[in-house]
Write a protein that holds these residues in place. Structure first.
Motif, mmCIF file in Angstrom:
data_model
loop_
_atom_site.group_PDB
_atom_site.id
_atom_site.type_symbol
_atom_site.label_atom_id
_atom_site.label_comp_id
_atom_site.label_asym_id
_atom_site.label_seq_id
_atom_site.Cartn_x
_atom_site.Cartn_y
_atom_site.Cartn_z
ATOM 1 N N THR A 161 -2.418 -54.972 35.934
ATOM 2 C CA THR A 161 -1.751 -55.015 37.240
ATOM 3 C C THR A 161 -0.727 -53.889 37.359
ATOM 4 N N PHE A 162 0.048 -53.675 36.319
ATOM 5 C CA PHE A 162 1.049 -52.604 36.341
ATOM 6 C C PHE A 162 0.403 -51.225 36.230
ATOM 7 N N VAL A 163 -0.498 -51.075 35.252
ATOM 8 C CA VAL A 163 -1.078 -49.755 34.983
ATOM 9 C C VAL A 163 -1.916 -49.268 36.157
ATOM 10 N N SER A 164 -2.783 -50.131 36.704
ATOM 11 C CA SER A 164 -3.672 -49.684 37.778
ATOM 12 C C SER A 164 -2.913 -49.304 39.043
ATOM 13 N N SER A 165 -1.750 -49.884 39.243
ATOM 14 C CA SER A 165 -0.973 -49.557 40.442
ATOM 15 C C SER A 165 -0.179 -48.265 40.285
ATOM 16 N N HIS A 166 -0.081 -47.779 39.054
ATOM 17 C CA HIS A 166 0.692 -46.553 38.801
ATOM 18 C C HIS A 166 -0.086 -45.560 37.952
ATOM 19 N N ILE A 167 -1.406 -45.611 38.041
ATOM 20 C CA ILE A 167 -2.237 -44.753 37.187
ATOM 21 C C ILE A 167 -1.982 -43.267 37.461
ATOM 22 N N THR A 168 -1.683 -42.924 38.710
ATOM 23 C CA THR A 168 -1.423 -41.512 39.039
ATOM 24 C C THR A 168 -0.175 -41.007 38.332
ATOM 25 N N GLU A 169 0.903 -41.796 38.394
ATOM 26 C CA GLU A 169 2.147 -41.402 37.734
ATOM 27 C C GLU A 169 1.987 -41.362 36.225
ATOM 28 N N MET A 187 11.233 -48.476 42.029
ATOM 29 C CA MET A 187 10.428 -49.688 41.898
ATOM 30 C C MET A 187 9.564 -49.681 40.641
ATOM 31 N N VAL A 188 9.132 -48.504 40.234
ATOM 32 C CA VAL A 188 8.323 -48.422 39.006
ATOM 33 C C VAL A 188 9.105 -48.955 37.820
ATOM 34 N N VAL A 189 10.388 -48.564 37.767
ATOM 35 C CA VAL A 189 11.240 -49.017 36.662
ATOM 36 C C VAL A 189 11.419 -50.527 36.719
ATOM 37 N N VAL A 190 11.640 -51.048 37.915
ATOM 38 C CA VAL A 190 11.816 -52.501 38.085
ATOM 39 C C VAL A 190 10.561 -53.246 37.642
ATOM 40 N N GLU A 191 9.406 -52.736 38.067
ATOM 41 C CA GLU A 191 8.141 -53.388 37.696
ATOM 42 C C GLU A 191 7.906 -53.332 36.197
ATOM 43 N N LEU A 192 8.228 -52.197 35.581
ATOM 44 C CA LEU A 192 8.074 -52.077 34.129
ATOM 45 C C LEU A 192 8.989 -53.051 33.409
ATOM 46 N N LEU A 193 10.208 -53.203 33.907
ATOM 47 C CA LEU A 193 11.135 -54.158 33.286
ATOM 48 C C LEU A 193 10.618 -55.594 33.404
ATOM 49 N N VAL A 214 7.420 -56.450 33.487
ATOM 50 C CA VAL A 214 6.341 -56.546 32.503
ATOM 51 C C VAL A 214 6.914 -56.778 31.106
ATOM 52 N N LEU A 215 7.898 -55.959 30.740
ATOM 53 C CA LEU A 215 8.489 -56.079 29.396
ATOM 54 C C LEU A 215 9.219 -57.409 29.224
ATOM 55 N N ALA A 216 9.857 -57.871 30.284
ATOM 56 C CA ALA A 216 10.592 -59.133 30.203
ATOM 57 C C ALA A 216 9.652 -60.306 29.939
ATOM 58 N N PHE A 217 8.505 -60.310 30.614
ATOM 59 C CA PHE A 217 7.572 -61.428 30.425
ATOM 60 C C PHE A 217 6.826 -61.318 29.094
ATOM 61 N N ILE A 218 6.600 -60.100 28.621
ATOM 62 C CA ILE A 218 6.024 -59.953 27.278
ATOM 63 C C ILE A 218 7.008 -60.465 26.232
ATOM 64 N N TYR A 219 8.282 -60.134 26.421
ATOM 65 C CA TYR A 219 9.318 -60.620 25.502
ATOM 66 C C TYR A 219 9.402 -62.142 25.547
ATOM 67 N N LEU A 220 9.345 -62.699 26.760
ATOM 68 C CA LEU A 220 9.382 -64.156 26.903
ATOM 69 C C LEU A 220 8.211 -64.796 26.180
ATOM 70 N N GLY A 221 7.023 -64.220 26.354
ATOM 71 C CA GLY A 221 5.843 -64.759 25.684
ATOM 72 C C GLY A 221 5.952 -64.679 24.178
ATOM 73 N N ALA A 222 6.526 -63.562 23.672
ATOM 74 C CA ALA A 222 6.710 -63.415 22.231
ATOM 75 C C ALA A 222 7.686 -64.451 21.701
ATOM 76 N N ARG A 223 8.708 -64.753 22.489
ATOM 77 C CA ARG A 223 9.686 -65.776 22.074
ATOM 78 C C ARG A 223 9.048 -67.160 22.053
ATOM 79 N N ILE A 224 8.197 -67.437 23.024
ATOM 80 C CA ILE A 224 7.525 -68.748 23.051
ATOM 81 C C ILE A 224 6.571 -68.860 21.876
ATOM 82 N N GLY A 225 5.844 -67.766 21.615
ATOM 83 C CA GLY A 225 4.904 -67.737 20.493
ATOM 84 C C GLY A 225 3.553 -68.326 20.860
#
Length: 433
Positions: free
Chosen positions: A309-317, A1-7, A9-20
């Motif tokens: 949201t992502f970092v605080s939920s996985h700060i231990t890892e 699930m960590v990998v899915v959540e990271l993907l 995050v990256l997908a929406f950052i990429y989307l935002g970069a494309r929108i500008g």
């Protein structure tokens, strides 16, 4: 699930970069929706103080702009540059650096870029040289501005570790400014001479190159008053922060904290400008700086919230994976911040999203402070507004984006400036801390 959540995050950052533009903030909020509603991740902290500080500062700057204060600063900048035209590559970044330092936003560079391009062209200097380093200087100065949201937030999370607001500024201001001057020195040798540039020669043959001379501005009679009020408010913020600091401690147990002081000083400054200069307050929300500032608020809200949201939920890892690496190779934090800011397009968003996690996993304050300048890598992708404006304002064609996308005149000066600032940060930080 960590990998899915990271993907996600990256997908929406990429989307935002494309929108500008504001899209990076909008997509960040959508990413929080997916993480929380569909993947069951607890939402992180909203950077409320950062957003409120941006809003307050922008309100004061916009009021000053409506009263003619920014036009006055641009006029003074042009006079300064025209007195030293041969040294435009060194003096132009000084202007954009200190305008950003004063205003807490790099968007003030928009008004000075045409002047820089014109003065360079008149002197036969390749405009890409001063424009490239000037854009970089306007970005990195955010990490040294006393009223920027990035600096205020960063100082807030450093204080429990024994590093105060004034100590942070004492390290960041000299190191970033010195780094800009070294970046200017390098920029001075980039590209062929203007008279040898084939693109310039082609444009010149077509009659596309025009010399406009010094701009004659009709400054509003309220310009000096508005500027004086704004500068006084900044001085007031610094003095008050000094008085309540642990070092001076003249005001013990203050009723007004530093973050709140910045907000009320800026709002009070805007009130004084409107009252004394008699400007129409309805025009403030239509000022270009106000619109760009509100866009910045949305960007910080969405991206920083998504990151936390992502970092605080996985700060231990994250701590388990990163602590040893960062302790052994402290400079890796700067590299991480560098690549993150490339995508997030905001020093404030990058700082609020990553710096708390870095300190939480045990990164030393000196490492965090030295690496702070790396949140300014907004120049890498040639899509940032001030970068694009510099390209558009240079009619010689010397400031251009190459076919390889990354081969543009902002990259090398920016890399040199950030690398130098980080190195100087470690050196000066070891003496101050």
């Amino acid at each position: 699930m960590v990998v899915v959540e990271l993907l996600v995050v990256l997908a929406f950052i990429y989307l935002g970069a494309r929108i500008g533009g504001i899209g990076i903030g909008l997509a960040g909020g959508a990413g929080v929706l997916v993480l929380s509603l569909f993947l069951g991740v607890d939402t992180g902290h909203i950077p409320i103080d950062v957003i409120l500080i941006i809003m307050s500062v922008i309100a004061a700057i916009a009021a000053m702009q409506v009263a003619g204060g920014l036009e006055l600063l641009v006029d003074l900048s042009e006079r300064f540059l025209r007195k030293h035209p041969k040294r435009i590559t060194f003096y132009a970044p000084i202007v954009t650096y200190f305008m950003t330092l004063l205003a807490g936003t790099g968007h003030t560079a928009f008004s000075t870029l045409p002047v820089i391009a014109e003065v360079a062209k008149e002197q036969g200097i390749r405009p890409s040289r001063p424009l490239g380093i000037s854009v970089v200087a306007s970005q990195i100065a955010i990490t040294a501005s006393p009223i920027s949201a990035a600096v205020v937030f960063f100082s807030g999370i450093l204080e429990p570790l024994g590093v105060g607001y004034l100590t942070l500024l004492a390290i960041c201001i000299p190191t970033t400014f010195a780094a800009c001057m070294i970046g200017a020195f390098v920029s001075n040798f980039l590209g062929c001479e203007l008279k040898d540039d084939p693109v310039f020669l082609e444009r010149q043959a077509k009659g596309l190159i025009k010399l406009q001379g010094q701009t004659q501005r009709n400054l509003l009679p309220t310009a000096k008053t508005a500027t004086a009020i704004f500068v006084t408010a900044i001085v007031g913020v610094i003095v008050y922060a000094t008085l309540i600091s642990d070092t001076v401690n003249l005001i013990q147990d203050p009723a007004l904290g530093r973050n709140e002081a910045i907000m009320v000083f800026m709002l009070a400054a805007a009130t004084a400008i409107v009252t004394i200069t008699k400007i129409d307050p309805s025009e403030i929300s239509n000022a270009p700086t106000f619109k760009s500032g509100m866009c910045a608020c949305i960007c910080v809200l969405g991206v920083a919230w998504l990151g936390d949201t992502f970092v605080s939920s996985h700060i231990t890892e994250i701590k388990a994976l990163s602590a040893d690496i960062l302790n052994q190779y402290p400079w890796m934090l700067a590299v991480t911040l560098f690549f993150a800011s490339m995508l997030l397009y905001s020093q404030g968003a990058t700082t609020t999203a990553l710096m708390p996690a870095a300190l939480a996993i045990g990164v030393a304050p000196i490492t965090a402070i030295a690496s702070f300048a790396a949140v300014s890598a907004l120049f890498v992708l040639p899509t940032y507004p001030t970068l694009l404006a510099a390209v558009e304002m240079d009619d010689t064609g010397s400031t251009r984006i190459g076919k390889m996308v990354f081969n543009h005149p902002f990259l090398i000066p920016g890399l040199v400036t950030i690398f130098t600032s980080v190195a100087l940060g470690f050196a000066l930080g070891s003496l101050v801390l």
